[in-house]
Scaffold this motif. Structure first.
Motif, PDB file in Angstrom:
ATOM      1  N   PRO A  93     -10.556  -1.101  -7.967  1.00 18.19           N
ATOM      2  CA  PRO A  93     -10.996  -1.126  -6.561  1.00 18.19           C
ATOM      3  C   PRO A  93     -10.248  -2.139  -5.708  1.00 18.19           C
ATOM      4  O   PRO A  93     -10.178  -1.974  -4.487  1.00 18.19           O
ATOM      5  N   HIS A  94      -9.683  -3.193  -6.329  1.00 16.10           N
ATOM      6  CA  HIS A  94      -9.009  -4.241  -5.556  1.00 16.10           C
ATOM      7  C   HIS A  94      -7.530  -3.936  -5.324  1.00 16.10           C
ATOM      8  O   HIS A  94      -6.834  -4.704  -4.643  1.00 16.10           O
ATOM      9  N   LEU A  95      -7.045  -2.809  -5.873  1.00 14.27           N
ATOM     10  CA  LEU A  95      -5.646  -2.427  -5.688  1.00 14.27           C
ATOM     11  C   LEU A  95      -5.537  -1.220  -4.765  1.00 14.27           C
ATOM     12  O   LEU A  95      -6.401  -0.339  -4.764  1.00 14.27           O
ATOM     13  N   THR A  96      -4.470  -1.173  -4.006  1.00 12.69           N
ATOM     14  CA  THR A  96      -4.210  -0.016  -3.166  1.00 12.69           C
ATOM     15  C   THR A  96      -3.814   1.175  -4.023  1.00 12.69           C
ATOM     16  O   THR A  96      -3.645   1.062  -5.251  1.00 12.69           O
ATOM     17  N   VAL A  97      -3.649   2.324  -3.371  1.00  9.18           N
ATOM     18  CA  VAL A  97      -3.161   3.511  -4.072  1.00  9.18           C
ATOM     19  C   VAL A  97      -1.836   3.210  -4.766  1.00  9.18           C
ATOM     20  O   VAL A  97      -1.650   3.492  -5.957  1.00  9.18           O
ATOM     21  N   ALA A  98      -0.923   2.585  -4.038  1.00 14.08           N
ATOM     22  CA  ALA A  98       0.375   2.245  -4.613  1.00 14.08           C
ATOM     23  C   ALA A  98       0.219   1.255  -5.769  1.00 14.08           C
ATOM     24  O   ALA A  98       0.897   1.368  -6.802  1.00 14.08           O
ATOM     25  N   ASN A 114       8.973   1.737  -7.008  1.00 14.56           N
ATOM     26  CA  ASN A 114       8.737   2.272  -5.663  1.00 14.56           C
ATOM     27  C   ASN A 114       9.191   3.729  -5.550  1.00 14.56           C
ATOM     28  O   ASN A 114       8.528   4.554  -4.897  1.00 14.56           O
ATOM     29  N   GLN A 115      10.309   4.058  -6.188  1.00  7.93           N
ATOM     30  CA  GLN A 115      10.799   5.429  -6.145  1.00  7.93           C
ATOM     31  C   GLN A 115       9.823   6.373  -6.846  1.00  7.93           C
ATOM     32  O   GLN A 115       9.530   7.463  -6.349  1.00  7.93           O
ATOM     33  N   ARG A 116       9.306   5.953  -8.013  1.00 12.41           N
ATOM     34  CA  ARG A 116       8.371   6.787  -8.756  1.00 12.41           C
ATOM     35  C   ARG A 116       7.071   6.958  -7.983  1.00 12.41           C
ATOM     36  O   ARG A 116       6.500   8.055  -7.956  1.00 12.41           O
ATOM     37  N   ILE A 117       6.576   5.893  -7.358  1.00 14.45           N
ATOM     38  CA  ILE A 117       5.362   5.991  -6.542  1.00 14.45           C
ATOM     39  C   ILE A 117       5.562   7.016  -5.434  1.00 14.45           C
ATOM     40  O   ILE A 117       4.709   7.878  -5.185  1.00 14.45           O
ATOM     41  N   LEU A 147      -4.802  10.744 -11.876  1.00 10.01           N
ATOM     42  CA  LEU A 147      -3.882  11.580 -12.631  1.00 10.01           C
ATOM     43  C   LEU A 147      -2.451  11.067 -12.529  1.00 10.01           C
ATOM     44  O   LEU A 147      -1.779  10.872 -13.547  1.00 10.01           O
ATOM     45  N   ILE A 148      -1.972  10.822 -11.305  1.00  9.01           N
ATOM     46  CA  ILE A 148      -0.568  10.420 -11.173  1.00  9.01           C
ATOM     47  C   ILE A 148      -0.349   8.979 -11.645  1.00  9.01           C
ATOM     48  O   ILE A 148       0.765   8.619 -12.025  1.00  9.01           O
ATOM     49  N   ARG A 149      -1.409   8.161 -11.654  1.00  9.19           N
ATOM     50  CA  ARG A 149      -1.265   6.838 -12.257  1.00  9.19           C
ATOM     51  C   ARG A 149      -0.956   6.974 -13.747  1.00  9.19           C
ATOM     52  O   ARG A 149      -0.104   6.248 -14.293  1.00  9.19           O
ATOM     53  N   ALA A 150      -1.643   7.909 -14.420  1.00  9.56           N
ATOM     54  CA  ALA A 150      -1.379   8.132 -15.839  1.00  9.56           C
ATOM     55  C   ALA A 150      -0.011   8.776 -16.061  1.00  9.56           C
ATOM     56  O   ALA A 150       0.626   8.562 -17.090  1.00  9.56           O
ATOM     57  N   MET A 151       0.455   9.537 -15.081  1.00 10.03           N
ATOM     58  CA  MET A 151       1.755  10.202 -15.190  1.00 10.03           C
ATOM     59  C   MET A 151       2.915   9.265 -14.863  1.00 10.03           C
ATOM     60  O   MET A 151       4.054   9.539 -15.254  1.00 10.03           O
ATOM     61  N   ALA A 152       2.648   8.178 -14.138  1.00 13.98           N
ATOM     62  CA  ALA A 152       3.706   7.332 -13.586  1.00 13.98           C
ATOM     63  C   ALA A 152       4.730   6.863 -14.606  1.00 13.98           C
ATOM     64  O   ALA A 152       5.942   6.929 -14.349  1.00 13.98           O
TER      65      ALA A 152
END
Length: 379
Positions: A93-98, A114-117, A147-152
């Motif tokens: 909760p304390h972190l942004t989407v990025a 940054n490119q992957r994000i 989902l994309i956090r796990a894919m990153a």
């Protein structure tokens, strides 16, 4: 094609009880798979063992051909190159989407992160929400970020443990399709665990049905529905009824609905007493048919009615008919069968032998009785 994930002879004991029993399965690169089964069947334990949170009692797990879990050695979860999406999403909760997406890529160069994000946010059409916090997102948006956090970090395998269960039905169906499309676009190999067979049908290339710790059948959704290899799979997947039949010859059965010809699912000698699986879409409503059945129940589904029909000897079958065929309870209607592959089971069977698509055989010791003339399956 080389297998991305390969599991051989895997058994897992928890609390002195074997909860996963002699599992064999394989996933190819880019394949989307699913495990389904009733609560307590062992599917989540199997997923956790692949992730490294449980240890095998026998057998082995391999990624890219390299062993990551055996009875002698086990690679720590954080070093397996496996991503996981949990039911509660677990966004920070304390972190942004990025910041949430970047969490799994710690140690990589900042430009690469940054490119992957940027790539992943564009993939899920959420580039404008990069600086938002989880509480500012909708439930579906949070799901996509998890989902994309796990894919990153580009995992070798992505595991999903009932991640859609907190969503309502309409939103769940939409999310399943979205997640499948995202994984396919990024060429991720993934395995989903769910209790919802419709979710499994929409998501997976191949589905494994588990019960009492065993993998009973590993197959496509089509073959699980139309070619179940055991009564349990026939019961658990879809709806239907098992009706009494007698083998006339290698391509013919005698039933209350008359003689039925087609490919038998197993070879049995003439005269054998069997049960024939009939799905709702195998029964066609036909006013010109001489075979009549009485409507004893109906379920309106918008585009169709699901009728429960009673034949002359009290046997009941299910019939899926267009909704403009609006018949009342007690009314007699004409029906005919539309079957070409005849799924049959001997009247009594003490041991079932299941063959998976990769040729491995799993034996299931379980007495199966009481299905005669009984409606089966889930609504």
């Amino acid at each position: 094609m080389r297998n991305q994930l390969e599991i051989t002879g895997l058994s897992v004991r928890l609390g002195g009880k074997t909860v996963v029993k002699e599992i064999d399965l394989a996933l190819q690169s880019g394949e989307l798979a699913c495990l389904v089964g009733p609560s307590g069947c062992g599917k989540t334990t199997l997923l956790r063992t692949i992730a490294g949170f449980e240890q095998p009692d026998s057998g082995a797990i391999r990624l890219h051909g390299a062993a990551i879990a055996t009875t002698q050695d086990s690679t720590p979860p954080e070093k397996r190159g496996i991503g996981m999406v949990f039911q509660d999403l677990a966004l920070f909760p304390h972190l942004t989407v990025a910041g949430n997406i970047a969490f799994g890529m710690r140690g990589q160069p900042r430009p690469a992160i940054n490119q992957r994000i940027g790539e992943l946010l564009e993939l899920v059409d959420m580039s404008s929400l990069r600086r938002c916090y989880p509480h500012q997102l909708s439930g579906g948006q949070q799901q996509r970020i998890a989902l994309i956090r796990a894919m990153a970090p580009r995992p070798a395998l992505l595991l999903l443990d009932e991640p859609f269960s907190s969503q309502d039905m309409e939103r769940r169906e939409q999310l399943v399709q979205e997640v499948r499309n995202i994984l396919n676009k990024d060429k991720i190999t993934a395995m989903l665990v769910t209790h919802d067979q419709h979710e499994a049908f929409a998501f997976a290339d191949n589905i494994g049905v588990m019960n009492k710790g065993r993998l009973l059948q590993w197959d496509s959704a089509f073959d699980l529905y139309h070619r179940p290899q055991s009564r349990f799979v026939a019961d658990f997947i879809g709806q239907g009824v098992l009706v009494d039949a007698r083998v006339v010859n290698e391509q013919t059965l005698q039933t209350e609905l008359g003689e039925i010809s087609g490919e038998l699912s197993r070879r049995l000698p003439p005269g054998s007493e069997v049960e024939l699986l009939i799905r709702p879409d195998d029964i066609i409503h036909d006013d010109q048919s001489p075979v009549r059945a009485r409507v004893v129940n109906r379920l309106f589904r918008g585009a169709s009615h699901l009728y429960t029909l009673q034949l002359n000897n009290e046997t009941r079958v299910l019939c899926l008919a267009p909704s403009h065929h609006n018949h009342q309870i007690g009314e007699r209607i004409g029906i005919r069968l539309n079957l070409d592959h005849l799924v049959i089971f001997p009247q009594e069977e003490e041991e079932l032998s299941q063959t998976t698509k990769n040729g491995q055989t799993i034996r299931v010791d379980e007495r199966v009785n009481g299905y005669n003339r009984r409606l089966i399956g889930k609504s």
